[in-house]
Design an enzyme around this catalytic site. Structure first.
Site, PDB file in Angstrom:
ATOM      1  N   GLU A   1       0.926  -1.209   0.105  1.00 12.82           N
ATOM      2  CA  GLU A   1      -0.031  -0.068  -0.005  1.00 12.82           C
ATOM      3  C   GLU A   1       0.805   1.335  -0.001  1.00 12.82           C
ATOM      4  O   GLU A   1       0.381   2.228  -0.735  1.00 12.82           O
ATOM      5  CB  GLU A   1      -1.006   0.014   1.121  1.00 12.82           C
TER       6      GLU A   1
ATOM      7  N   SER B   1     -37.550 -25.639 -25.423  1.00 17.90           N
ATOM      8  CA  SER B   1     -38.660 -25.127 -26.357  1.00 17.90           C
ATOM      9  C   SER B   1     -39.266 -23.940 -25.542  1.00 17.90           C
ATOM     10  O   SER B   1     -40.087 -23.189 -26.252  1.00 17.90           O
ATOM     11  CB  SER B   1     -39.870 -26.144 -26.141  1.00 17.90           C
TER      12      SER B   1
END
Length: 838
Positions: free
Chosen positions: A100, A378
Site C-alpha cells: 500500500e 422449447s
C-alpha cells in the site's frame, strides 16, 4: 539615433525582466499561499471532525423492500475490537506497507512520486483511476470524505493528509488506518477481519494470512477468498512476493506462505442478520449498487445510505418455503441433488421481486439465476421464432396461420417431433400448445435467422456467431442463457410489447452527503402491441391445455412455456435441463432444474412438469391475498378467433425389449383429443377380438408387456366428463423398427424413432417436447414414450427433450456437447445445396 534605439531596447528588456521577476515572485507566493491554505483547510477540517477519528460507530445503511419496509440494517461498529499497533505483528504491518505505501515513513502525507505515476496512468486511461494515495490519504478519505472520484475531493484528501501528518505520529496514523481499513464482507479493521476470515486474533496470523489481509483493500469484493478464491490467491501471492523482494521475509518463508491454503468459509456472518434465503438477492443488489449507482459495498458498510429495492418478501418467502421441500425436485444423485434456480420480476417494470441463486446458495457464490448459461429448449420458441414472425407480419403469421408439420430436411438438418408423428400442416397456436418442433424450425427458415437474432437483441439476448442456425428455434444455443435473461425476454408478452430491464434497486440516498440517485427505467418496444397480445394468447393456451398444464394456479390467469434438453451423460430417458418460463398479470418467472455437472451417477429422469409445478406453487403462495386479475388486451390489438378443428388422436405403437427381463413390450403414446378427456385403450388380436387393457386414463402413454410376439393392433378411445365416447383413433399395428434398430445396434440408422434429428454428419440434434397432458410421476404402468429406442421407465410420466444428443455408439459426433446444424441461407434462397457446405 543608434544610441537612442539601444537605450529603448535596453529599457524594454528591463521591463520584461521586471515582469518575469514579478510573475516568479507571484508564483512563489501563490504556491506558498496555496500550501498554507491547504494546511489551514486540512487542520480546520480535522478540528471540526476530530470526533470521527475517535467515534467507532456509524449511522447504519438500511435496505428497504418494495413496500418501504426494512429488509436489513447494516449496523456496524466499525471496530468491535480496537487493536493497538504494539499488539499487531510486525509481519502484518510490513505486508500492508509493502503493497500500500512502501515509502510511508519517508513522505509527509503525500507521496509526489506516486502521484506523478498516478497522473500518467489517469491520462493514459482517460479517467480518474484513484491511484497514488498514501496510507495517510486513505485514512483521510475513509474517515472524512466520500468516495466520489473528483479532483476537488482529491485536493481535500491531500489537505487532510498533510494535516494528519502534522498532528499525529506515523505510528498513530498507521494504527488508525489498520483499525479502519475496509477488508471486505462487511469487516473493518484487521482484528475484526482476522476473526472473520481465520477465527483468530490478528496477533496470531501467519505470513500468508497477513499477506491475504493486505491484499484485500485494493478491491475487497474481487479479492475476497470466499468470492473469488483464484483471484484472491493470485493477489495474496503477489503481496508475498513483494515482501520477499523487499527483504521482509526469506525465500523459504515465501515458498511456504504461497503454499498455504486460503480460508474456505467465514467464522461468523457479517453485516447484520439477513433472513434465510435472501442472500442471493442481497448479493445481486450489492453488485448493482456499484455498477449502476456508483455506491460500492465499502460505502454501504460504512453506513449512512438508504437503499430502496424492488424486493417482494412474499415472493421470496414463497420461494424459500418451496425450495426447502425436497419433494419439489427430481430424485437426488449418488452424491448430490439436482440444482435449481428461480427468478421473479415485476411484469410491468422489470423490478426483481425475488430470486433463488441455487438450492444451497453460498454468500457471494455462483448465482444460478443470473450467472448460469444453459440451453432453454422449447421455452425459447416464443422469443426466437413466434414473436419475431408475428411482429414482422401479423396478417401473414398469426395464431391461425398454417405451418408445415411434415418430416423434412433443412439444409441437412432434420428435427423431429417428440412422437415422430407428422401432419401436412398445423396452426401456429396448436404448434405452441403441443410444442411441436417441425413448425418453429420451418417458420424460422421462412422469416430468416437474422430476423430472430435482431429481435432477441431487442429483449437483451445477444447470441454468438455460432448460433446463426435453425437450432435456435428449439433452444439449441452455443453457450446458453440464464433464468434472468429468460424472464426479462418474456416481459413484452404481458406488457403490450415493451421489454423492461431486470433490476433490483429503485433509489439510493445518502442524506448526510446530499446524494439521491434514482433508477432510470430502461424500457423499449420490442413488439407491436397487437403482436405481443397474439403471442400471449397462445402462451395462455399452452398452460390451459398444453405442455404447461402443471403451471396452472387455481383462480388465476397464467401463461407460459416449458422446455427440456436431453442428457449428455445418460440415455434417452434422462434430461439435462428442465425449464418453465411463465407469467401472471403481476409477475414473470423463470425456473430451471438440472444436475451441475451431470454424469452417469447424476441423471435427471424428470423434467419440465416439475419446473412448471414449482412456478405454480411459488406464485400461488406469493399472490395469496392479492385480488385475481385478468390480462389486459392492448388498445388496438385484435382478438383473433382461433378456429381449430378438434385434433384427431394420433397413436403410435412401438415394440421394444426389456433387457432386464427379456420380455417384449409395446410402448404406446398418443397426442390429440379434446382437453380434459380420459382415455380407454384397446388391444385388437389378429382374429379381430377387441380387448380393453386400460380404462379412464388421464396419461397419454402406456406400456403393454407381451407374453408372445403376436401381431396385435391398438386403438385409443377418448371419453368426456359425462362418460360419452369421442372419436376414436385409427387402429394402428405394432411398429417393430425400434426393436430391429436396438438389436442391430446400427449407429448410423436414420429411421423414425432411432435418432430424433440427425445432422448431415450423423450427429444428433433432434428434439422433443412433453405431450399435452403430463402427469406428476405417480406410480403405475403408464408412461411417455418420447420416441426413444429404449422403453421408458414405467411410472415416471416425464418429458422427452427438445434438444437431443448423438445416439450411443456414434463416432462422428461430439460426445460432450450438443451438435448444432449448419446455418441456413438467408433471404429465402434455395437451401437444397450439399449439407457439407453449411
Amino acid at each position: 539615433m543608434a544610441a537612442k534605439a539601444k537605450k529603448k531596447v535596453k529599457k524594454k528588456k528591463n521591463n520584461l525582466l521586471m515582469i518575469a521577476v514579478s510573475f516568479a515572485i507571484f508564483l512563489v507566493l501563490s504556491v506558498i499561499g496555496g500550501y498554507f491554505a491547504l494546511l489551514y483547510a486540512g487542520d480546520r477540517m480535522i478540528e471540526q471532525n476530530v470526533q470521527k477519528l475517535q467515534d467507532l460507530k456509524a449511522e447504519p445503511t438500511v435496505i428497504y423492500d418494495k413496500n418501504g419496509k426494512e429488509i436489513i440494517s447494516l449496523i456496524r461498529q466499525k471496530n468491535r475490537v480496537y487493536k493497538p499497533i504494539n499488539e499487531m505483528p510486525k509481519t502484518l504491518i510490513d505486508a500492508f506497507l509493502a503493497v500500500e505505501d512502501k515509502r510511508f515513513y519517508e513522505h509527509k502525507g503525500v507521496d509526489m512520486v506516486r502521484i506523478g505515476g498516478a497522473i500518467v496512468n489517469d491520462i493514459k486511461k482517460g479517467s480518474l483511476a484513484e491511484g497514488g494515495s498514501t496510507i495517510t490519504q486513505q485514512l483521510a478519505r475513509n474517515v472524512f470524505l466520500t468516495l466520489d472520484q473528483t479532483f476537488w475531493r482529491k485536493t481535500k484528501e491531500m489537505s487532510i493528509a498533510i494535516g494528519l501528518e502534522r498532528k499525529y505520529s506515523k505510528d498513530q496514523i498507521l494504527e488508525m488506518y489498520l483499525n479502519r481499513v475496509y477488508l471486505g464482507e462487511g469487516e473493518f479493521g484487521v482484528e475484526d477481519a482476522a476473526q472473520y476470515y481465520f477465527g483468530k486474533s490478528v496477533s496470531d496470523v501467519t505470513v500468508a494470512e497477513a499477506a491475504m489481509l493486505a491484499a484485500i483493500p485494493k478491491a475487497p469484493s474481487t479479492y475476497s477468498p470466499f468470492n473469488n478464491p483464484e483471484k484472491a490467491k493470485l493477489r495474496r501471492d503477489t503481496v508475498i512476493r513483494l515482501m520477499s523482494e523487499q527483504g521482509i521475509i526469506t525465500n523459504e518463508q515465501k515458498d511456504a506462505a504461497q503454499a498455504e491454503a486460503l480460508p474456505t468459509k467465514p467464522h461468523e456472518v457479517a453485516g447484520g442478520s439477513l433472513k434465510k434465503g435472501y442472500r442471493a438477492f442481497f448479493d445481486n443488489m450489492l453488485k448493482e449498487s456499484e455498477a449502476e449507482f456508483g455506491v460500492t459495498e465499502e460505502e454501504l458498510y460504512r453506513g449512512g445510505w438508504d437503499i430502496y429495492t424492488t424486493f417482494d418478501p412474499k415472493v421470496q418467502d414463497a420461494m424459500v418455503e418451496e425450495y426447502a421441500n425436497a419433494k419439489n425436485f427430481p430424485k437426488d444423485g449418488a452424491k448430490r441433488g439436482v440444482e435449481s434456480s428461480m427468478i421473479v420480476i415485476d411484469a410491468k417494470t422489470g423490478g426483481i421481486a425475488g430470486m433463488m441463486g441455487g438450492r444451497n446458495y453460498a454468500p457471494k457464490g455462483f448465482n444460478y439465476a443470473t450467472d448460469m448459461k444453459r440451453q432453454p429448449g422449447s421455452s425459447f420458441k416464443p422469443i426466437a421464432v413466434f414473436a419475431p414472425a408475428v411482429n414482422k407480419d401479423i396478417n401473414k403469421w398469426n395464431a391461425n396461420s398454417q405451418l408445415s408439420n411434415k418430416r423434412q430436411s433443412f439444409n441437412g438438418y432434420e428435427p423431429r417431433n417428440y412422437n415422430n408423428r407428422y401432419t401436412e400442416t398445423v396452426s401456429m397456436s396448436r404448434a405452441m400448445i403441443d410444442s411441436a418442433n417441425i413448425p418453429p424450425v420451418w417458420l424460422l427458415n421462412e422469416i430468416g435467422v437474422s430476423e430472430s437474432l435482431a429481435y432477441l437483441k431487442k429483449v437483451g439476448i445477444e447470441l454468438t456467431p455460432n448460433d446463426r442456425n435453425l437450432a435456435i428455434a428449439l433452444g439449441g444455443l452455443n453457450q446458453g442463457i440464464s433464468p434472468k435473461q429468460m424472464a426479462q425476454a418474456y416481459t413484452p408478452f404481458v406488457n403490450a410489447g415493451v421489454v423492461s430491464e431486470a433490476h433490483s434497486i429503485s433509489k439510493v440516498e445518502n442524506k448526510d452527503e446530499g446524494v439521491v440517485r434514482e433508477y432510470q427505467p430502461k424500457q423499449s418496444e420490442a413488439l407491436k402491441p397487437e403482436a405481443a397480445w397474439e403471442i400471449h394468447t397462445m402462451l395462455e393456451k399452452a398452460v390451459q391445455e398444453g405442455t404447461g398444464k402443471a403451471a396452472r394456479i387455481s383462480g388465476r390467469h397464467v401463461a407460459g412455456k416449458t422446455g427440456t434438453t436431453q442428457s449428455i451423460a445418460g440415455d434417452s430417458k434422462a434430461n439435462k435441463d428442465a425449464w418453465f418460463v411463465g407469467y401472471t398479470p403481476e409477475y414473470v418467472g423463470a425456473v430451471w432444474m438440472g444436475f451441475d455437472p451431470e454424469d452417469k451417477q447424476h441423471l435427471m429422469h424428470q423434467g419440465s412438469s416439475m419446473t412448471a409445478q414449482m412456478f405454480s406453487k411459488v406464485m400461488g403462495t406469493a399472490l395469496k391475498g392479492v385480488p385475481s386479475s385478468d390480462f389486459v388486451r392492448p388498445e388496438g390489438a385484435v382478438q383473433h378467433k382461433q378456429e381449430e378443428v378438434e385434433p384427431e388422436i394420433q397413436l403410435a405403437a412401438d415394440m421394444t425389449l426389456d433387457t432386464s427381463t427379456n420380455k417384449l413390450m409395446v410402448v404406446l403414446s398418443w397426442i390429440g383429443g379434446p382437453d380434459g378427456d380420459t382415455y380407454d385403450l384397446y388391444r385388437i388380436s389378429e382374429s379381430g377380438e377387441r380387448k380393453l387393457i386400460s380404462a379412464g386414463m388421464k396419461e397419454t402413454s402406456y406400456v403393454d408387456v407381451l407374453d408372445s410376439p403376436k401381431q396385435y393392433q391398438y386403438q385409443v378411445v377418448p371419453r368426456n366428463a359425462q362418460g360419452e365416447e369421442g372419436t376414436p383413433s385409427k387402429t394402428v399395428p405394432i411398429d417393430s423398427k425400434k426393436l430391429e434398430n436396438m438389436i442391430n445396434q446400427d449407429p448410423g440408422h436414420n429411421e423414425e424413432g432411432n435418432n430424433q434429428g440427425q445432422n448431415p454428419d450423423g450427429t444428433g440434434n433432434g428434439n422433443g417436447e412433453i405431450p399435452p397432458d403430463q402427469g406428476t410421476g405417480e406410480t403405475g404402468e403408464h408412461t411417455n414414450n418420447g420416441g426413444s429406442s429404449q422403453p421408458p421407465n414405467p411410472g415416471t410420466g416425464e418429458v422427452p427433450p427438445d434438444i437431443m444428443n448423438p445416439v450411443p455408439g456414434q463416432t462422428n459426433g461430439s460426445s460432450n456437447e450438443i451438435q448444432l446444424p449448419p446455418p441456413p441461407q438467408e433471404d429465402g434462397q434455395n437451401q437444397s445445396q450439399d449439407a457439407s457446405n453449411g
